[in-house]
Design an enzyme around this catalytic site. Structure first.
Site, PDB file in Angstrom:
ATOM      1  N   GLY A  78      40.212  41.475  27.324  1.00  9.15           N
ATOM      2  CA  GLY A  78      38.918  40.845  27.567  1.00  9.15           C
ATOM      3  C   GLY A  78      38.703  39.737  26.560  1.00  9.15           C
ATOM      4  O   GLY A  78      39.409  39.679  25.543  1.00  9.15           O
ATOM      5  N   CYS A 105      45.474  45.155  24.685  1.00  7.65           N
ATOM      6  CA  CYS A 105      44.804  44.116  23.893  1.00  7.65           C
ATOM      7  C   CYS A 105      43.363  44.542  23.555  1.00  7.65           C
ATOM      8  O   CYS A 105      43.167  45.491  22.824  1.00  7.65           O
ATOM      9  CB  CYS A 105      44.879  42.792  24.647  1.00  7.65           C
ATOM     10  N   TYR A 106      42.353  43.900  24.125  1.00 12.23           N
ATOM     11  CA  TYR A 106      40.971  44.319  23.869  1.00 12.23           C
ATOM     12  C   TYR A 106      40.805  45.807  24.179  1.00 12.23           C
ATOM     13  O   TYR A 106      40.124  46.540  23.455  1.00 12.23           O
ATOM     14  CB  TYR A 106      40.004  43.487  24.725  1.00 12.23           C
ATOM     15  N   HIS A 192      50.621  41.816  26.012  1.00 11.01           N
ATOM     16  CA  HIS A 192      50.355  41.892  27.457  1.00 11.01           C
ATOM     17  C   HIS A 192      51.645  42.198  28.219  1.00 11.01           C
ATOM     18  O   HIS A 192      52.392  41.281  28.548  1.00 11.01           O
ATOM     19  CB  HIS A 192      49.756  40.571  27.947  1.00 11.01           C
ATOM     20  N   GLU A 194      52.050  42.869  31.174  1.00  6.06           N
ATOM     21  CA  GLU A 194      51.999  42.458  32.574  1.00  6.06           C
ATOM     22  C   GLU A 194      52.446  41.019  32.822  1.00  6.06           C
ATOM     23  O   GLU A 194      52.756  40.657  33.951  1.00  6.06           O
ATOM     24  CB  GLU A 194      50.576  42.660  33.130  1.00  6.06           C
ATOM     25  N   ASP A 250      48.117  35.346  56.341  1.00  3.40           N
ATOM     26  CA  ASP A 250      47.161  36.460  56.408  1.00  3.40           C
ATOM     27  C   ASP A 250      46.769  36.786  57.845  1.00  3.40           C
ATOM     28  O   ASP A 250      46.894  37.931  58.292  1.00  3.40           O
ATOM     29  CB  ASP A 250      45.886  36.153  55.614  1.00  3.40           C
ATOM     30  N   LYS A 398      48.077  39.066  47.841  1.00  2.00           N
ATOM     31  CA  LYS A 398      48.809  38.126  48.701  1.00  2.00           C
ATOM     32  C   LYS A 398      50.304  38.465  48.804  1.00  2.00           C
ATOM     33  O   LYS A 398      50.882  38.437  49.884  1.00  2.00           O
ATOM     34  CB  LYS A 398      48.640  36.716  48.122  1.00  2.00           C
TER      35      LYS A 398
END
Ligand code: XMP
Length: 542
Positions: A78, A105-106, A192, A194, A250, A398
């Protein structure tokens, strides 16, 4: 994380809690969002390991989580410091649920603070890549190589760990880069895992999901198809569903899925606004109608849209008029073809998260205006139409839609098509849109696509297209002076369209495209190349 305004979504009474199906309830990893730009990315990474994950507000209570029965909880990063006034905190009871928690992290700093440790402004913050020195290569860090590069972005650091915690890894500047309380299954990482720059980040996420949370790989495309077909059948029974097909991935995936679920009770309608690229409407009808036997009601509304745009030059006004006309045509045609009980929409998971009050400034409680272009509403339909909604893609990102599309039989040319804006070529013609200009741009755009497709480099770019300028410049052809339009080439590389770089296209390819355009497209005598990144430029010119 960064210096942006905190944007904690307010979703404590979010309908999402009802939407998590029973099958997934005991198999889900919940991400509590503290406003990081990476919260969604964590969810995507977890889903890539075939485990279902959703993002909820940091305000979600322990009692609500108990109902969802998550296998694990991740506290996201954050923008705040944990000591900022009003900095978001989670329900402290979450640490007592007996469910493994990973703070990122945060999220890690918050866990440390809430459990009685201490976080301080670091002497030197750490931004960018750092080498991870592993002190304990077990559970969370199994298969993560010592010295792996991890992506850091923090100004605060944990200095005293709460009772029961130990250090799993450090970096040169951060003594507590990964921590654990093995007994309580509470973990934290200052980096991070990710983001793509974190080597071994995926291994760490897999460790958390499989070794620590003991999840099963239940989030697979086949299971999703089976489940959504069943859900759609339950929802609509033998009533009729209308779908507005656009040719994008989509709505096309949705058409395939619904056709499989309800067959002839699905009606696909394709409204041709006249702003698609050369040959696209014909190709769409040919593919769906003739090749895949999914009947398409083709509505030629080209003249109507063109008439609406007469004399209009403002980009937002163009979007508004196109959106408005789309709804008009849609209403008329749905009455002609109807009656229908349901409307199918290709709502995706990010639309659901984003519409959950996300742009609220917590300090003032006001909505924060972030609109740069009124993008994604075009082709979207107002909520007050008389239909009930069928939205089977609303759990998907997506990239998951692409995977689903592929697996359900959608051809690659649709699955991997470059993004194309709803208002189409109308916002790639600067100024007034006329049929003559549309023809010019269509021909120029066709050459761009043709040249990169035949070289096999179409997929090297996020988007590659031509823009027509309304000005004219002088040129010479044969022995004659010409006075005609310039065409701009826009080639973009990007991960998600939010930021983008102009592509370093080899000169010989630019040359081939330029030669063909000035020789083959009447009305164009100059081709220029756009070397602006986003920001500060946007991808589209309007
Ligand atoms: P910009 O121009 O804002 O575009 O950098 C980012 C992405 O969004 C697409 N785009 C649109 N898509 N309706 C859409 O459906 C629109 O009005 C619209 N405007 C831009 C653009 O092609 C790029 O992929």
């Amino acid at each position: 994380m960064t210096t942006q305004i905190p944007i904690p979504p307010v979703i404590s009474d979010h309908p999402l809690l009802d939407r998590v199906s029973d099958r997934l309830k005991g198999q889900i990893i919940i991400i509590l969002d503290f406003g990081s730009q990476y919260s969604e990315l964590i969810a995507r990474r977890i889903r890539e390991t075939e485990v279902y994950s959703e993002v909820l507000s940091y305000r979600t209570t322990a009692a609500q989580l108990r109902e969802i029965k998550p296998k694990g909880i991740i506290l996201s990063g954050g923008p705040n410091s944990v000591y900022d006034q009003g900095a978001p905190e989670c329900d402290p009871e979450i640490f007592q649920l007996g469910v493994p928690v990973l703070g990122v992290c945060y999220g890690m700093q918050l866990m440390v603070k809430q459990l009685g440790g201490r976080v301080e402004r670091a002497k030197r913050g750490e931004y960018g890549k750092a080498s991870l020195h592993i002190d304990d290569p077990t559970d969370l860090l199994t298969n993560v190589e010592n010295g792996s590069t991890m992506w850091m972005s923090h100004g605060d650091s944990c200095v005293d760990l709460p009772l029961g915690f130990e250090v799993l890894a450090h970096t040169d500047n951060t003594p507590c880069a990964a921590i654990a309380d093995h007994q309580r299954a509470l973990f934290g990482v200052q980096f991070h895992p990710e983001v793509v720059h974190s080597v071994g980040g995926i291994a760490l996420i897999r460790n958390f999901v499989y070794h620590i949370c003991h999840c099963d790989p239940t989030w697979t495309t086949d299971a999703f198809i089976e489940e959504s077909i069943r859900e759609v059948r339950n929802q609509v029974g033998d009533r009729r569903v209308l779908l507005a097909l656009s040719g994008g991935v989509d709505s096309s995936t949705l058409a395939f899925l619904l056709h499989r679920a309800i067959g002839d009770n699905l009606t696909c309608m394709f409204i041709d606004q006249g702003f698609m690229r050369k040959g696209e409407p014909e190709r769409l009808v040919e593919l769906f109608d003739h090749q895949f036997h999914i009947p398409v009601q083709y509505v030629n509304a080209r003249d109507r849209f063109l008439k609406q745009l007469e004399g209009v030059t403002d980009p937002e006004e163009k979007r508004r008029l196109i959106g408005h006309e789309f709804i008009q045509v849609f209403e008329e045609e749905s009455q002609r073809l109807g009656p229908f009980d349901y409307l199918a929409q290709g709502t995706l998971y990010p639309d659901v998260i984003e519409s959950a009050d996300s742009n609220v400034d917590p300090k003032t409680g006001e909505r924060v205006a972030v609109k740069i272009k009124s993008h994604h509403n075009v082709g979207g339909l107002p909520k007050n139409l008389r239909f009930k909604l069928v939205e089977p893609l609303r759990k998907l990102f997506k990239d998951e839609v692409r995977k689903l599309g592929r697996s359900i039989g959608l051809p690659e040319e649709i699955v991997r098509r470059h993004p194309f804006p709803g208002p189409g070529l109308a916002i790639r013609i600067i100024g007034e849109v006329t049929s003559e200009r549309l023809n010019i741009l269509r021909d120029a755009d066709f050459i761009v696509r043709d040249e990169i497709s035949k070289r096999g480099i179409y997929h090297d770019y996020w988007q590659a297209f031509a823009v027509l300028l309304p000005i004219r410049s002088v040129g010479v052809m044969g022995d004659k002076r010409t006075y005609a339009h310039p065409v701009v080439l826009r080639f973009i590389t990007s991960e998600d369209g939010m930021t983008a770089d102009w592509a370093r296209v080899p000169y010989d390819i630019l040359e081939a495209i330029s030669n063909r355009i000035v020789n083959e497209v009447k009305g164009v005598n100059r081709v220029v190349y756009d070397i602006t990144s986003k920001p500060p430029g946007t991808i589209e010119w309007e």
